[in-house]
Design an enzyme around this catalytic site. Structure first.
Site, PDB file in Angstrom:
ATOM      1  N   ASN A 112      -1.514  85.074   4.987  1.00  0.00           N
ATOM      2  CA  ASN A 112      -1.821  83.914   6.020  1.00  0.00           C
ATOM      3  C   ASN A 112      -0.487  83.218   6.009  1.00  0.00           C
ATOM      4  O   ASN A 112      -0.024  82.892   5.170  1.00  0.00           O
ATOM      5  CB  ASN A 112      -2.939  83.185   5.685  1.00  0.00           C
ATOM      6  CG  ASN A 112      -4.163  83.918   5.455  1.00  0.00           C
ATOM      7  OD1 ASN A 112      -4.369  84.870   6.346  1.00  0.00           O
ATOM      8  ND2 ASN A 112      -5.175  83.467   4.495  1.00  0.00           N
ATOM      9  N   ARG A 125       0.923  36.092  17.834  1.00  0.00           N
ATOM     10  CA  ARG A 125       0.564  37.208  16.986  1.00  0.00           C
ATOM     11  C   ARG A 125      -0.849  37.534  16.695  1.00  0.00           C
ATOM     12  O   ARG A 125      -1.714  36.647  17.123  1.00  0.00           O
ATOM     13  CB  ARG A 125       0.790  36.346  15.238  1.00  0.00           C
ATOM     14  CG  ARG A 125       0.741  37.606  14.275  1.00  0.00           C
ATOM     15  CD  ARG A 125       1.082  36.788  12.865  1.00  0.00           C
ATOM     16  NE  ARG A 125       2.246  35.997  12.951  1.00  0.00           N
ATOM     17  CZ  ARG A 125       2.061  34.798  12.065  1.00  0.00           C
ATOM     18  NH1 ARG A 125       1.202  34.556  11.444  1.00  0.00           N
ATOM     19  NH2 ARG A 125       3.375  34.250  12.483  1.00  0.00           N
ATOM     20  N   LYS A 150      -4.441  90.350   3.075  1.00  0.00           N
ATOM     21  CA  LYS A 150      -3.925  89.427   4.174  1.00  0.00           C
ATOM     22  C   LYS A 150      -2.709  88.634   3.557  1.00  0.00           C
ATOM     23  O   LYS A 150      -2.448  88.232   2.183  1.00  0.00           O
ATOM     24  CB  LYS A 150      -4.955  88.319   4.365  1.00  0.00           C
ATOM     25  CG  LYS A 150      -6.204  88.963   5.253  1.00  0.00           C
ATOM     26  CD  LYS A 150      -7.118  87.918   5.790  1.00  0.00           C
ATOM     27  CE  LYS A 150      -6.278  87.117   6.937  1.00  0.00           C
ATOM     28  NZ  LYS A 150      -7.214  86.146   7.398  1.00  0.00           N
ATOM     29  N   SER A 192      -6.095  85.526   0.669  1.00  0.00           N
ATOM     30  CA  SER A 192      -7.516  85.237   0.813  1.00  0.00           C
ATOM     31  C   SER A 192      -8.337  85.422  -0.260  1.00  0.00           C
ATOM     32  O   SER A 192      -8.083  86.371  -0.990  1.00  0.00           O
ATOM     33  CB  SER A 192      -7.833  86.290   2.212  1.00  0.00           C
ATOM     34  OG  SER A 192      -9.191  86.333   2.299  1.00  0.00           O
TER      35      SER A 192
END
Length: 446
Positions: free
Chosen positions: A283, A314, A281, A275
């Protein structure tokens, strides 16, 4: 941010997949189309449709012919497809009378679609190789953690005990099935596209089928029963399998994100992301990417499926829609597999935290086990009532359910054995064995 994060210099390492991306560059697309033109000339020469000397000249030039994609841009914008500009440039490079035999009897869609199939063949090989590698990693996790007991959760709430091995087997089983479906689909997917102007090959006359057979041989792509210019069901089926594969990875990613939550902390998935302001942190970036890519492909599938709706022989509009969606779906699938292959072998499983979390309910997650044990003595209704009374007492006094149950009945039950979560994992080990056996057989046979 660029228009597509897949080719962003800044975001590319997060979203992109260099090995898959190499198959969907302008240069790779040009190379596949040039390969078709060389093979077509050879196939027609073998059938006596064009002179052998002209086919040799075309093949010689095609071996080195790689025009700058930018030189085809104006022609592509005008024609809505790069093939006319490519053919014009190739003819100019060949020169002389031989040039008139370039692209003889073919149409742009033959070149473009067959070039796509040639690149899809390589892309599928990459996807299946990674899938099998992930299958092996999940087999290892399932077997290692056969007896690693954890709480099972339904609707995000604690339910009854399970094992991490069974959870890993639950991630593994869909991959085996999807890999098998992709393998089966390849027989229809890797097919020559060759129909001429309106899917009749009238331009080549009575040698058309022989040329088709020769071209299929040159490119190692079997022909279909009829040209598939406006029949896109197999491509839609392939896109659906990409979505299923991404979805299976996304389900695993979602589980891992939840298991990695600070309050749960049972598994740490992959390399943690930091972070900018909170140094504590870690993550779960890789697991989050699996979720994101799964949701992306699920959304793209709805768009891609609309490309199946062609008008008459087509459609320009439906065809172009494929170009906008399919490469990104393949890229997302490849990127998700790459993340998963890197992450799964390195999962940090915290068995101590799993055991601690099993105690959070103070025995409540084994209420079902207690009810069924009591039902053998009291009948189901009375057993259910007794367990609910014990749960109420446990909640009121913050005590364990299995400390309250013996106070309410004197039936002969081994409460100490019953309160051990490891004794209420049912057929988990048998299910793991089934999944692992099937997975081992699948990767051995592939």
């Amino acid at each position: 941010m660029t228009i597509s994060p897949f080719d962003s210099a800044m975001l590319g390492n997060l979203f992109a997949d260099a090995e898959i991306a190499a198959l969907f560059t302008d240069d790779a697309q040009i190379a596949s189309m040039v390969l078709f033109e060389a093979a077509l000339a050879s196939a027609e020469a073998r059938a006596g449709v064009i002179p052998e000397a002209s086919a040799n000249r075309i093949a010689d030039v095609c071996r080195e012919f790689r025009p700058d994609p930018a030189t085809l841009a104006a022609g592509t914008a005008n024609a809505g497809v790069p093939v006319p500009a490519l053919v014009k440039a190739l003819k100019a490079e060949i020169g002389g009378d031989d040039a008139r035999y370039v692209h003889f009897g073919a149409t742009s869609q033959d070149v473009f679609d067959t070039g796509l199939v040639l690149r899809l063949r390589d892309a599928v090989a990459i996807i299946r190789r990674r899938t099998r590698k992930l299958i092996k990693a999940l087999i290892a996790q399932a077997e290692t953690h056969r007896a690693t007991v954890m709480i099972g959760r339904t609707r995000s709430q604690q339910a009854v005990p399970t094992t991490f091995g069974l959870k890993a087997a639950g991630w593994l089983a869909p991959l085996v099935r999807i890999d098998h479906r992709i393998d089966t689909l390849c027989a229809d997917l890797f097919r020559l596209s060759f129909g001429g102007a309106a899917g009749t090959l009238a331009s080549i006359g009575d040698k058309a089928i022989e040329v088709e057979r020769n071209l299929a041989d040159e490119l190692e792509l079997p022909p279909t029963d009829m040209p598939w210019h406006s029949q896109r069901d197999v491509l839609v089926d392939f896109a659906a399998q990409l979505t299923a594969l991404s979805g299976a990875l996304g389900k695993m990613g979602q589980d891992l994100v939840l298991l990695a939550q600070s309050e749960i902390a049972e598994v740490q998935p992959g390399k943690g992301g930091g972070s900018s302001t909170m140094p504590h942190k870690s993550n779960p970036v890789q697991a989050e990417m699996l979720i994101t890519l799964a949701r992306f492909n699920a959304g793209q599938l709805g768009t891609f499926a609309q490309s199946q709706i062609h008008e008459h022989e087509r459609s320009g509009a439906s065809w172009l829609l494929e170009w906008l969606t399919l490469p990104q779906m393949i890229m997302a699938t490849g990127a998700g597999l790459a993340q998963a292959v890197d992450m799964v072998p390195n999962l940090k499983v915290n068995a101590d935290r799993m055991a601690a979390n099993l105690e959070l309910s103070r025995g409540a997650m084994l209420a079902e086990a207690a009810t069924f044990a009591l039902a053998e003595h009291l009948g189901r209704d009375e057993a259910d009532k007794l367990v609910k009374d014990a749960l109420a007492r446990s909640a009121a006094s913050q005590s364990n359910l299995f400390d309250e149950l013996p106070k309410l009945t004197d039936v002969g039950i081994d409460w100490a054995k019953l309160r051990d979560p490891a004794n209420y994992i049912g057929q988990a080990d048998d299910y793991i064995e089934r999944v692992v056996t099937t997975a081992r057989r699948a990767i051995k046979d592939s």
